[in-house]
Design a protein around this motif. Sequence first.
Motif, mmCIF file in Angstrom:
data_model
loop_
_atom_site.group_PDB
_atom_site.id
_atom_site.type_symbol
_atom_site.label_atom_id
_atom_site.label_comp_id
_atom_site.label_asym_id
_atom_site.label_seq_id
_atom_site.Cartn_x
_atom_site.Cartn_y
_atom_site.Cartn_z
ATOM 1 N N ASP A 1 0.854 -1.190 0.000
ATOM 2 C CA ASP A 1 0.000 0.000 0.000
ATOM 3 C C ASP A 1 0.885 1.232 0.000
ATOM 4 O O ASP A 1 1.793 1.358 0.823
ATOM 5 N N HIS B 1 -2.727 0.634 -4.284
ATOM 6 C CA HIS B 1 -2.764 -0.691 -3.665
ATOM 7 C C HIS B 1 -2.266 -1.686 -4.701
ATOM 8 O O HIS B 1 -2.879 -1.818 -5.764
ATOM 9 N N PHE B 2 -1.164 -2.348 -4.406
ATOM 10 C CA PHE B 2 -0.590 -3.339 -5.322
ATOM 11 C C PHE B 2 -0.746 -4.729 -4.720
ATOM 12 O O PHE B 2 -0.514 -4.918 -3.522
ATOM 13 N N GLU B 3 -1.123 -5.669 -5.559
ATOM 14 C CA GLU B 3 -1.126 -7.076 -5.162
ATOM 15 C C GLU B 3 -0.160 -7.824 -6.062
ATOM 16 O O GLU B 3 -0.338 -7.868 -7.294
ATOM 17 N N LEU B 4 0.866 -8.403 -5.447
ATOM 18 C CA LEU B 4 1.894 -9.138 -6.184
ATOM 19 C C LEU B 4 1.774 -10.623 -5.859
ATOM 20 O O LEU B 4 1.565 -10.993 -4.704
ATOM 21 N N GLU B 5 1.911 -11.435 -6.870
ATOM 22 C CA GLU B 5 2.061 -12.874 -6.653
ATOM 23 C C GLU B 5 3.545 -13.194 -6.778
ATOM 24 O O GLU B 5 4.156 -12.912 -7.816
ATOM 25 N N ARG C 1 3.303 -6.169 3.043
ATOM 26 C CA ARG C 1 2.917 -7.281 3.918
ATOM 27 C C ARG C 1 2.576 -8.510 3.082
ATOM 28 O O ARG C 1 2.013 -8.400 1.990
#
Lengths: 78, 78
Positions: free
Chosen positions: B6, B41-45, B74
Amino acid sequence: MRVVVDVMPKPEILDPQGQAVAGALPRLGFHGVTAVRQGKHFELEVDDTVDDETLAKIAEGFLANPVIEQWTVRRVDA
Amino acid sequence: MRVVVDVMPKPEILDPQGQAVAGALPRLGFHGVTAVRQGKHFELEVDDTVDDETLAKIAEGFLANPVIEQWTVRRVDA
């Protein structure tokens, strides 16, 4: 009280910003990141009169685009 | 594994997008929201080879602008 609203493109929606980051990382020497999605993160300060139904309306109506985005609303200690 | 980053404008940085939302809500009939800040807001795999130090470098170098933004990293269950 603080409220956090996270807004993300729906899974079926292309996310060129996230794809650009995901594509650039290997070229920059960072391996192992298989996907990146980019969305928005809102932090709202609300007083005790604001109930969950109102927060849901605010998120759906003004923070997200329901056609292309999904979102979560959560209250956090702050 | 999923990693969430975030990114928010630093407190001393103006946030016209957040201010626009905060200013509009009362006119739209929603009262009690005293402040809104907007960030990313980033979502990484990521796979298991990606350690915390690497994630910190990715966040600082490519997801945030350290001059004007602060961020959190996180790991979450996914």
